[in-house]
Design a protein around this motif. Structure first.
Motif, PDB file in Angstrom:
ATOM      1  N   HIS A 131       0.824  -1.201   0.000  1.00 50.19           N
ATOM      2  CA  HIS A 131       0.000   0.000   0.000  1.00 50.19           C
ATOM      3  C   HIS A 131       0.863   1.257   0.000  1.00 50.19           C
ATOM      4  CE1 HIS A 131      -2.948   2.983   1.038  1.00 50.19           C
ATOM      5  NE2 HIS A 131      -2.450   3.149   2.251  1.00 50.19           N
ATOM      6  N   ALA A 132       1.985   1.229   0.696  1.00 50.61           N
ATOM      7  CA  ALA A 132       2.869   2.389   0.752  1.00 50.61           C
ATOM      8  C   ALA A 132       3.372   2.764  -0.635  1.00 50.61           C
ATOM      9  CB  ALA A 132       4.050   2.099   1.684  1.00 50.61           C
ATOM     10  N   PHE A 133       3.833   1.784  -1.390  1.00 47.05           N
ATOM     11  CA  PHE A 133       4.347   2.062  -2.730  1.00 47.05           C
ATOM     12  C   PHE A 133       3.223   2.361  -3.723  1.00 47.05           C
ATOM     13  CE2 PHE A 133       8.254   0.374  -0.986  1.00 47.05           C
ATOM     14  CZ  PHE A 133       9.228   1.097  -1.650  1.00 47.05           C
ATOM     15  N   GLN A 134       2.069   1.736  -3.555  1.00 46.73           N
ATOM     16  CA  GLN A 134       0.922   2.062  -4.402  1.00 46.73           C
ATOM     17  C   GLN A 134       0.537   3.533  -4.246  1.00 46.73           C
ATOM     18  OE1 GLN A 134      -1.831  -0.809  -2.824  1.00 46.73           O
ATOM     19  NE2 GLN A 134      -1.587  -2.217  -4.536  1.00 46.73           N
ATOM     20  N   THR A 135       0.456   3.983  -3.006  1.00 51.02           N
ATOM     21  CA  THR A 135       0.083   5.370  -2.734  1.00 51.02           C
ATOM     22  C   THR A 135       1.121   6.329  -3.303  1.00 51.02           C
ATOM     23  OG1 THR A 135      -1.002   4.684  -0.677  1.00 51.02           O
ATOM     24  CG2 THR A 135      -0.495   7.018  -0.922  1.00 51.02           C
ATOM     25  N   ALA A 136       2.382   6.058  -3.043  1.00 47.52           N
ATOM     26  CA  ALA A 136       3.450   6.940  -3.493  1.00 47.52           C
ATOM     27  C   ALA A 136       3.506   7.048  -5.011  1.00 47.52           C
ATOM     28  CB  ALA A 136       4.790   6.437  -2.955  1.00 47.52           C
ATOM     29  N   GLU A 137       3.352   5.922  -5.680  1.00 49.76           N
ATOM     30  CA  GLU A 137       3.454   5.925  -7.136  1.00 49.76           C
ATOM     31  C   GLU A 137       2.293   6.657  -7.807  1.00 49.76           C
ATOM     32  OE1 GLU A 137       5.977   4.430  -9.603  1.00 49.76           O
ATOM     33  OE2 GLU A 137       6.716   5.453  -7.812  1.00 49.76           O
ATOM     34  N   ARG A 138       1.106   6.554  -7.234  1.00 46.19           N
ATOM     35  CA  ARG A 138      -0.025   7.284  -7.817  1.00 46.19           C
ATOM     36  C   ARG A 138       0.165   8.791  -7.617  1.00 46.19           C
ATOM     37  NH1 ARG A 138      -4.368   5.785 -11.292  1.00 46.19           N
ATOM     38  NH2 ARG A 138      -5.675   7.637 -11.385  1.00 46.19           N
ATOM     39  N   ILE A 139       0.651   9.180  -6.456  1.00 41.80           N
ATOM     40  CA  ILE A 139       0.943  10.594  -6.231  1.00 41.80           C
ATOM     41  C   ILE A 139       2.028  11.067  -7.186  1.00 41.80           C
ATOM     42  CG2 ILE A 139       1.906  12.250  -4.581  1.00 41.80           C
ATOM     43  CD1 ILE A 139       0.609  10.560  -2.345  1.00 41.80           C
ATOM     44  N   GLY A 176       3.581  10.071   0.631  1.00 43.95           N
ATOM     45  CA  GLY A 176       2.749   8.902   0.334  1.00 43.95           C
ATOM     46  C   GLY A 176       3.422   7.606   0.732  1.00 43.95           C
ATOM     47  N   LEU A 177       4.726   7.539   0.546  1.00 43.82           N
ATOM     48  CA  LEU A 177       5.457   6.312   0.870  1.00 43.82           C
ATOM     49  C   LEU A 177       5.473   6.031   2.365  1.00 43.82           C
ATOM     50  CD1 LEU A 177       7.344   4.073  -0.425  1.00 43.82           C
ATOM     51  CD2 LEU A 177       9.233   5.480   0.428  1.00 43.82           C
ATOM     52  N   ILE A 178       5.656   7.072   3.171  1.00 41.67           N
ATOM     53  CA  ILE A 178       5.911   6.846   4.603  1.00 41.67           C
ATOM     54  C   ILE A 178       4.684   7.065   5.484  1.00 41.67           C
ATOM     55  CG2 ILE A 178       8.314   7.534   4.290  1.00 41.67           C
ATOM     56  CD1 ILE A 178       7.597  10.155   5.821  1.00 41.67           C
ATOM     57  N   HIS A 179       3.546   7.428   4.917  1.00 40.55           N
ATOM     58  CA  HIS A 179       2.436   7.922   5.738  1.00 40.55           C
ATOM     59  C   HIS A 179       1.967   6.925   6.794  1.00 40.55           C
ATOM     60  CE1 HIS A 179       0.074   5.625   2.774  1.00 40.55           C
ATOM     61  NE2 HIS A 179      -0.929   5.643   3.653  1.00 40.55           N
ATOM     62  N   ASP A 180       2.125   5.626   6.540  1.00 39.71           N
ATOM     63  CA  ASP A 180       1.682   4.605   7.494  1.00 39.71           C
ATOM     64  C   ASP A 180       2.827   4.014   8.312  1.00 39.71           C
ATOM     65  OD1 ASP A 180      -1.026   4.723   7.030  1.00 39.71           O
ATOM     66  OD2 ASP A 180      -1.065   3.073   5.587  1.00 39.71           O
ATOM     67  N   LEU A 181       3.984   4.634   8.266  1.00 42.91           N
ATOM     68  CA  LEU A 181       5.168   4.030   8.865  1.00 42.91           C
ATOM     69  C   LEU A 181       5.080   3.938  10.390  1.00 42.91           C
ATOM     70  CD1 LEU A 181       7.756   2.736   7.995  1.00 42.91           C
ATOM     71  CD2 LEU A 181       8.820   4.997   7.853  1.00 42.91           C
ATOM     72  N   GLY A 182       4.211   4.732  10.976  1.00 45.93           N
ATOM     73  CA  GLY A 182       4.013   4.632  12.410  1.00 45.93           C
ATOM     74  C   GLY A 182       3.450   3.292  12.860  1.00 45.93           C
ATOM     75  N   LYS A 183       2.977   2.497  11.910  1.00 45.80           N
ATOM     76  CA  LYS A 183       2.440   1.177  12.243  1.00 45.80           C
ATOM     77  C   LYS A 183       3.513   0.206  12.720  1.00 45.80           C
ATOM     78  CE  LYS A 183      -1.502   1.639   9.101  1.00 45.80           C
ATOM     79  NZ  LYS A 183      -2.199   1.130   7.890  1.00 45.80           N
ATOM     80  N   VAL A 184       4.771   0.625  12.666  1.00 49.80           N
ATOM     81  CA  VAL A 184       5.826  -0.229  13.227  1.00 49.80           C
ATOM     82  C   VAL A 184       5.617  -0.463  14.719  1.00 49.80           C
ATOM     83  CG1 VAL A 184       7.559   0.399  11.500  1.00 49.80           C
ATOM     84  CG2 VAL A 184       7.395   1.717  13.634  1.00 49.80           C
TER      85      VAL A 184
END
Length: 299
Positions: A112-120, A134-142
């Motif tokens: 999902h991270a790369f899908q979002t980034a690539e569309r943006i 777009g790439l990092i927006h969900d990175l807090g899920k770590v």
């Protein structure tokens, strides 16, 4: 901005109120090979394992996310003493995470991270900071890899310390065991807040948005203000899509709202099972990481 109401879905088991942002955010009738009307389907079906997983995640979230809980999590996670890692290493962790609150996809979050980034990147080719956002927006899920239950990591966010708005997912069926619901300090329209105090001055339910925002600020990232705002509030659907909590927003929040809505168009409608060539894309995104968020970060 178009004002979005709550849609009612009737299932054989229960009627559920939820906000459908697609009227405003939809970029086209079909997106990522999926009709836009089928995104964010929170109808209840006890025989559907994904819908039940989502419902139970939100039930736990809405039961446990209180003022006291959020204050404790902020104190715990903003010591920034959990681990050290660069952005790409942290991103690779998401290859082992499936978001239990997401009704749209059942694939690792790194996809999902790369899908979002690539569309943006395709639609905003000159805004490299937006690609990285777009790439990092969900990175807090770590946080989910460090003993945090997913209900305290993923899903839509909402303010604690004031009345739970009508547009919150599963609002009518999920807050009955939350002690703040019955606490007169916290269950009024304004609760502990002042009119138009600004969203930055509100305690949000604890999750990946707030955590990543604080990690980036702590580590002196140079992404622009609108990027940090999108990261911090992209899951705040009751505000940016439900149009609730406007009585707490200030002028700055309203100036940033179009950026959040623009971002969410890509966050929501890029979800599909088509997997990008992540290894091929990594060098480009590493160059952006080196530009805006270099080196090892304290998490």
């Amino acid at each position: 901005m178009r004002n979005l109401g709550a849609t009612m879905i009737q299932t054989p088991l229960e009627t559920v109120a939820y906000v459908d942002p697609s009227e405003h955010l939809r970029p086209e009738p079909v997106f990522a090979a999926k009709p836009v009307g089928t995104f964010r389907d929170y109808s209840i079906d006890l025989n559907d394992p994904i819908k039940e997983r989502v419902r139970k995640t939100y039930l736990d979230m809405h039961t446990n996310q209180t003022v006291d809980f959020v204050q404790a999590k902020v104190a715990h996670w903003t010591k920034f003493d959990k681990f050290k890692a660069n952005i790409m290493t942290a991103l690779d962790k998401l290859n082992a995470l499936v978001d239990e609150s997401d009704p749209d996809v059942n694939i690792p979050n790194i996809v999902h991270a790369f899908q979002t980034a690539e569309r943006i990147r395709k639609e905003h080719p000159d805004d490299d900071w937006f690609h990285l956002t777009g790439l990092i927006h969900d990175l807090g899920k770590v946080m989910a890899f460090y003993d945090e239950p997913q209900w305290a990591v993923v899903g839509d966010t909402f303010p604690v310390g004031c009345q739970h708005a009508k547009s919150i997912v599963y609002r009518e069926t999920s807050f009955h065991n939350n002690p703040d619901t019955f606490d007169n300090r916290y269950n009024t329209e304004y609760g502990i807040y002042e009119p138009h105090c600004g969203i930055a001055n509100i305690m949000m339910s604890w999750g990946h948005d707030e955590y990543l925002y604080r990690v980036l600020k702590h580590n002196n990232c140079t992404l622009p203000e609108q990027a940090l705002f999108m990261i911090r509030y992209h899951s705040f659907y009751p505000w940016h899509s439900g149009k609730d909590y406007m009585h707490l927003a200030n002028k700055k929040d309203m100036e940033m709202l179009p950026w959040v809505l623009e971002f969410n168009k890509y966050d929501l409608y890029t979800k599909c099972t088509d997997v990008p060539d992540i290894e091929k894309l990594k060098p480009y995104y590493q160059s952006l990481i080196d530009k805006y968020i270099p080196g090892d970060l304290e998490w």
